[in-house]
Design an enzyme around this catalytic site. Structure first.
Site, PDB file in Angstrom:
ATOM      1  N   ARG A  48       0.795  -1.226   0.000  1.00  0.00           N
ATOM      2  CA  ARG A  48       0.000   0.000   0.000  1.00  0.00           C
ATOM      3  C   ARG A  48       0.823   1.271   0.000  1.00  0.00           C
ATOM      4  O   ARG A  48       0.564   2.189  -0.757  1.00  0.00           O
ATOM      5  CB  ARG A  48      -0.866   0.095   1.278  1.00  0.00           C
ATOM      6  CG  ARG A  48      -2.229  -0.396   1.192  1.00  0.00           C
ATOM      7  CD  ARG A  48      -2.630  -0.853   2.573  1.00  0.00           C
ATOM      8  NE  ARG A  48      -1.693  -1.903   2.946  1.00  0.00           N
ATOM      9  CZ  ARG A  48      -1.865  -3.176   2.604  1.00  0.00           C
ATOM     10  NH1 ARG A  48      -2.930  -3.551   1.970  1.00  0.00           N
ATOM     11  NH2 ARG A  48      -0.955  -4.083   2.908  1.00  0.00           N
ATOM     12  N   THR A  49       1.781   1.326   0.933  1.00  0.00           N
ATOM     13  CA  THR A  49       2.442   2.618   1.126  1.00  0.00           C
ATOM     14  C   THR A  49       3.202   3.012  -0.131  1.00  0.00           C
ATOM     15  O   THR A  49       3.057   4.121  -0.641  1.00  0.00           O
ATOM     16  CB  THR A  49       3.364   2.563   2.359  1.00  0.00           C
ATOM     17  OG1 THR A  49       2.578   2.162   3.473  1.00  0.00           O
ATOM     18  CG2 THR A  49       3.977   3.914   2.644  1.00  0.00           C
TER      19      THR A  49
ATOM     20  N   LYS B  93      25.704  -3.400  -1.470  1.00  0.00           N
ATOM     21  CA  LYS B  93      27.167  -3.282  -1.594  1.00  0.00           C
ATOM     22  C   LYS B  93      27.764  -2.559  -0.395  1.00  0.00           C
ATOM     23  O   LYS B  93      28.976  -2.344  -0.340  1.00  0.00           O
ATOM     24  CB  LYS B  93      27.522  -2.488  -2.853  1.00  0.00           C
ATOM     25  CG  LYS B  93      27.036  -3.084  -4.154  1.00  0.00           C
ATOM     26  CD  LYS B  93      27.457  -2.150  -5.298  1.00  0.00           C
ATOM     27  CE  LYS B  93      26.915  -2.606  -6.625  1.00  0.00           C
ATOM     28  NZ  LYS B  93      27.163  -1.591  -7.667  1.00  0.00           N
TER      29      LYS B  93
ATOM     30  N   ARG C 188      11.254   3.975   3.199  1.00  0.00           N
ATOM     31  CA  ARG C 188      10.933   3.018   4.262  1.00  0.00           C
ATOM     32  C   ARG C 188      12.185   2.241   4.585  1.00  0.00           C
ATOM     33  O   ARG C 188      12.896   1.795   3.678  1.00  0.00           O
ATOM     34  CB  ARG C 188       9.815   2.075   3.820  1.00  0.00           C
ATOM     35  CG  ARG C 188       9.656   0.891   4.762  1.00  0.00           C
ATOM     36  CD  ARG C 188       8.408   0.111   4.490  1.00  0.00           C
ATOM     37  NE  ARG C 188       7.223   0.877   4.836  1.00  0.00           N
ATOM     38  CZ  ARG C 188       5.997   0.362   4.858  1.00  0.00           C
ATOM     39  NH1 ARG C 188       5.791  -0.908   4.544  1.00  0.00           N
ATOM     40  NH2 ARG C 188       4.961   1.111   5.182  1.00  0.00           N
TER      41      ARG C 188
ATOM     42  N   HIS D 156       5.330   6.163  11.611  1.00  0.00           N
ATOM     43  CA  HIS D 156       4.793   6.022  10.248  1.00  0.00           C
ATOM     44  C   HIS D 156       3.830   7.186  10.002  1.00  0.00           C
ATOM     45  O   HIS D 156       2.614   7.007   9.969  1.00  0.00           O
ATOM     46  CB  HIS D 156       4.076   4.672  10.141  1.00  0.00           C
ATOM     47  CG  HIS D 156       3.782   4.216   8.740  1.00  0.00           C
ATOM     48  ND1 HIS D 156       3.852   5.053   7.639  1.00  0.00           N
ATOM     49  CD2 HIS D 156       3.400   3.005   8.273  1.00  0.00           C
ATOM     50  CE1 HIS D 156       3.524   4.348   6.563  1.00  0.00           C
ATOM     51  NE2 HIS D 156       3.246   3.103   6.922  1.00  0.00           N
TER      52      HIS D 156
HETATM   53  C1  NCD Z   1       1.824  -0.775   8.339  1.00  0.00           C
HETATM   54  C2  NCD Z   1       3.317  -0.601   8.464  1.00  0.00           C
HETATM   55  O1  NCD Z   1       4.055  -0.807   7.503  1.00  0.00           O
HETATM   56  O2  NCD Z   1       3.727  -0.234   9.562  1.00  0.00           O
HETATM   57  N1  NCD Z   1       1.429  -1.005   7.017  1.00  0.00           N
HETATM   58  C3  NCD Z   1       1.185   0.069   6.196  1.00  0.00           C
HETATM   59  O3  NCD Z   1       2.045   0.854   5.913  1.00  0.00           O
HETATM   60  N2  NCD Z   1      -0.073   0.246   5.782  1.00  0.00           N
HETATM   61  C4  NCD Z   1       1.252  -1.758   9.291  1.00  0.00           C
HETATM   62  C5  NCD Z   1       1.817  -3.150   9.305  1.00  0.00           C
HETATM   63  O4  NCD Z   1       2.715  -3.489   8.546  1.00  0.00           O
HETATM   64  O5  NCD Z   1       1.302  -3.938  10.109  1.00  0.00           O
END
Ligand code: NCD
Length: 304
Positions: free
Chosen positions: A51-52, A80, A101, A129
């Site tokens: 999703r993100t 590397k 991320r 997040h």
């Molecule tokens: C969340 C995350 O990555 O922290 N997912 C997301 O970004 N929608 C929640 C999760 O992974 O449980």
């Protein structure tokens, strides 16, 4: 030039403005279709995501911009031995904005300190997040019509669940919001959240292990996945993973206008039988994530 590393980087007024912008994008998508023409988003994802990453990418594409990036550390020069600081400098030569991320807490902050373009934290380890939180706030606003005066229950892995940490950081700044923190003893919120957010802001909260006990009070129920990848011991994960499974019978004492959110991915903590209940907001929440990220990209790129 601004980055978004922690939800506290935004004032409540700025959060409200982002929500208003997202609502305008929803109402008038054509108005925004070329706003980022010629601009590039780089998605640097060192950890799995569906999703993100894809909502960031579709957000930029719907603004008329383009996207570059990688979706696993192994396909980048991290394999590397390149540092996050160097990668951030390099990507600054190619793109206008970064969404990152990383499994290590603080990595997006290091990137922001070394990049010459805005950096957005798309999740750093078990820490924060902020863009999921903006998604959650837009969802609560659209479902409930407000962000104040309500009881929010957070249930599941409150220790490693970074989405909960950021959500508490944001919602505790709205008036009259109180929290019920529902988790097993081992997965309670970490000390930094307790000290820096709950105690520092004199937030009204209580902790319980029982979802059933909390249910009748809740206006919002924020379910979370037990974060397997953050456990040191697989045995502990196996012992705790099925602590909460939301099934229709558990909603019999819930308010008729409860909103059930989940950042997703879901494992088994919400039964699929709940999906057709009008109180289940989690798939609408996904769509909101794209709109609020469009609003955020516009803000950080200072596009009018
Ligand atoms: C969340 C995350 O990555 O922290 N997912 C997301 O970004 N929608 C929640 C999760 O992974 O449980």
């Amino acid at each position: 030039m601004r980055s978004l590393i922690d939800i506290a980087d935004l004032s409540v007024e700025e959060i409200d403005a982002l929500i208003a912008k997202a609502e305008d994008i929803i109402a008038n998508p054509d108005k925004y279709a070329e706003k980022c023409h010629g601009r590039k988003l780089a998605t640097l994802f060192y950890e799995p995501s569906t999703r993100t990453r894809l909502s960031f990418e579709s957000a930029m594409l719907e603004l008329g911009g383009s996207v570059i990036g990688f979706s696993e550390a192994q396909s980048s020069s991290a394999a590397k031995g390149e540092s996050v600081a160097d990668t951030a400098r390099v990507i600054s030569c190619f793109a206008d904005i970064i969404a990152m991320r990383h499994p290590k807490e603080g990595a997006p902050l290091v990137a922001a300190m070394n990049a010459s373009i805005p950096v957005i934290n798309a999740g750093d380890g078990g820490h924060n997040h902020p863009t999921q939180t903006l998604t959650d706030l837009l969802t609560i606003k659209r479902e409930k019509g407000r962000l104040d005066h309500m009881t929010v229950g957070c249930c599941g892995d409150l220790k490693f669940g970074r989405t909960v940490h950021s959500l508490l950081g944001a919602m505790s700044r709205y008036e009259g919001v109180d929290f019920v923190l529902i988790s097993p003893e081992e997965l309670k919120v970490p000390e930094h959240v307790r000290t820096d957010i709950l105690k520092a802001r004199s937030v009204a909260y209580r902790e319980t292990e029982s979802l059933q006990e909390a249910m009748p009070d809740l206006d919002v129920l924020y379910m979370t996945r037990v974060q397997r990848e953050r456990f040191i011991s697989e045995a502990d994960y196996v012992r705790l993973k099925d602590t909460y499974i939301l099934t229709p019978d558990k909603l019999t004492t819930a308010k008729p206008d409860l909103s059930i959110l989940h950042p997703l991915p879901r494992v088994n903590e919400i039964s699929v039988a709940i999906d057709s209940d009008p109180r289940a907001c989690y798939f609408r929440q996904v769509l909101n994530g794209k709109f609020i990220r469009m609003a955020l990209i516009l803000m950080l790129l200072e596009v009018e």
